[in-house]
Design an enzyme around this catalytic site. Structure first.
Site, PDB file in Angstrom:
ATOM      1  N   ALA A 151       0.813  -1.217   0.000  1.00  0.00           N
ATOM      2  CA  ALA A 151       0.000   0.000   0.000  1.00  0.00           C
ATOM      3  C   ALA A 151       0.846   1.267   0.000  1.00  0.00           C
ATOM      4  O   ALA A 151       0.512   2.240  -0.690  1.00  0.00           O
ATOM      5  CB  ALA A 151      -0.946  -0.013   1.194  1.00  0.00           C
ATOM      6  N   ASP A 152       1.946   1.280   0.748  1.00  0.00           N
ATOM      7  CA  ASP A 152       2.765   2.492   0.803  1.00  0.00           C
ATOM      8  C   ASP A 152       3.453   2.765  -0.531  1.00  0.00           C
ATOM      9  O   ASP A 152       3.557   3.916  -0.960  1.00  0.00           O
ATOM     10  CB  ASP A 152       3.770   2.447   1.949  1.00  0.00           C
ATOM     11  CG  ASP A 152       4.719   1.269   1.870  1.00  0.00           C
ATOM     12  OD1 ASP A 152       4.351   0.219   1.325  1.00  0.00           O
ATOM     13  OD2 ASP A 152       5.844   1.392   2.386  1.00  0.00           O
ATOM     14  N   ASP A 202      11.944   5.943  -1.644  1.00  0.00           N
ATOM     15  CA  ASP A 202      11.381   5.894  -0.299  1.00  0.00           C
ATOM     16  C   ASP A 202      12.442   5.382   0.669  1.00  0.00           C
ATOM     17  O   ASP A 202      12.932   4.269   0.534  1.00  0.00           O
ATOM     18  CB  ASP A 202      10.168   4.971  -0.279  1.00  0.00           C
ATOM     19  CG  ASP A 202       9.466   4.930   1.074  1.00  0.00           C
ATOM     20  OD1 ASP A 202       9.981   5.502   2.054  1.00  0.00           O
ATOM     21  OD2 ASP A 202       8.389   4.321   1.149  1.00  0.00           O
ATOM     22  N   THR A 244      12.137   1.479   6.112  1.00  0.00           N
ATOM     23  CA  THR A 244      12.907   0.365   6.654  1.00  0.00           C
ATOM     24  C   THR A 244      13.870  -0.156   5.601  1.00  0.00           C
ATOM     25  O   THR A 244      14.999  -0.507   5.881  1.00  0.00           O
ATOM     26  CB  THR A 244      11.967  -0.762   7.111  1.00  0.00           C
ATOM     27  OG1 THR A 244      11.056  -0.213   8.046  1.00  0.00           O
ATOM     28  CG2 THR A 244      12.736  -1.894   7.734  1.00  0.00           C
ATOM     29  N   THR A 256       8.351  -9.598  -5.738  1.00  0.00           N
ATOM     30  CA  THR A 256       9.106  -9.388  -4.503  1.00  0.00           C
ATOM     31  C   THR A 256      10.520  -9.956  -4.593  1.00  0.00           C
ATOM     32  O   THR A 256      11.489  -9.295  -4.238  1.00  0.00           O
ATOM     33  CB  THR A 256       8.358 -10.011  -3.306  1.00  0.00           C
ATOM     34  OG1 THR A 256       7.086  -9.386  -3.201  1.00  0.00           O
ATOM     35  CG2 THR A 256       9.126  -9.810  -2.007  1.00  0.00           C
TER      36      THR A 256
END
Length: 92
Positions: free
Chosen positions: A4-5, A25, A28, A80
């Site tokens: 979502a981010d 971004d 983490t 991923t």
């Protein structure tokens, strides 16, 4: 790999700059999300940050990484496993 981010960042950047964009971004993980001039998310590179590099060993054995760290064909991951491989192997 579309959390979502990442999607929210991509949408905001696309509308803010009215076209193709790369969103960086610093969370983490350090991620680079590429967005086309049509607003499509093309892929993501997910880099382990310096303090998280010890997690590379864990990633090698996680289901998300498919058990291997191999040099990907592209710096833009389409899933991923490839995003992690691109970020870890090309981003370090």
């Amino acid at each position: 790999m579309k959390s979502a981010d990442l999607v929210a960042n991509a949408v905001a950047a696309y509308f803010r700059f009215s076209g193709a964009v790369i969103v960086v971004d610093f969370g983490t993980a350090l991620t680079f999300t590429t967005v086309s001039d049509k607003g499509e998310i093309l892929g993501v590179a997910d880099c382990a940050r310096a303090e998280n590099r010890h997690e590379v060993v864990v990633l090698q054995h996680s289901p998300a990484s498919e058990g291997t760290l191999e040099l990907p064909d592209s710096a833009i991951g389409k899933n991923t496993a490839h995003a992690l491989q691109a970020g870890i192997l090309l981003g370090m």
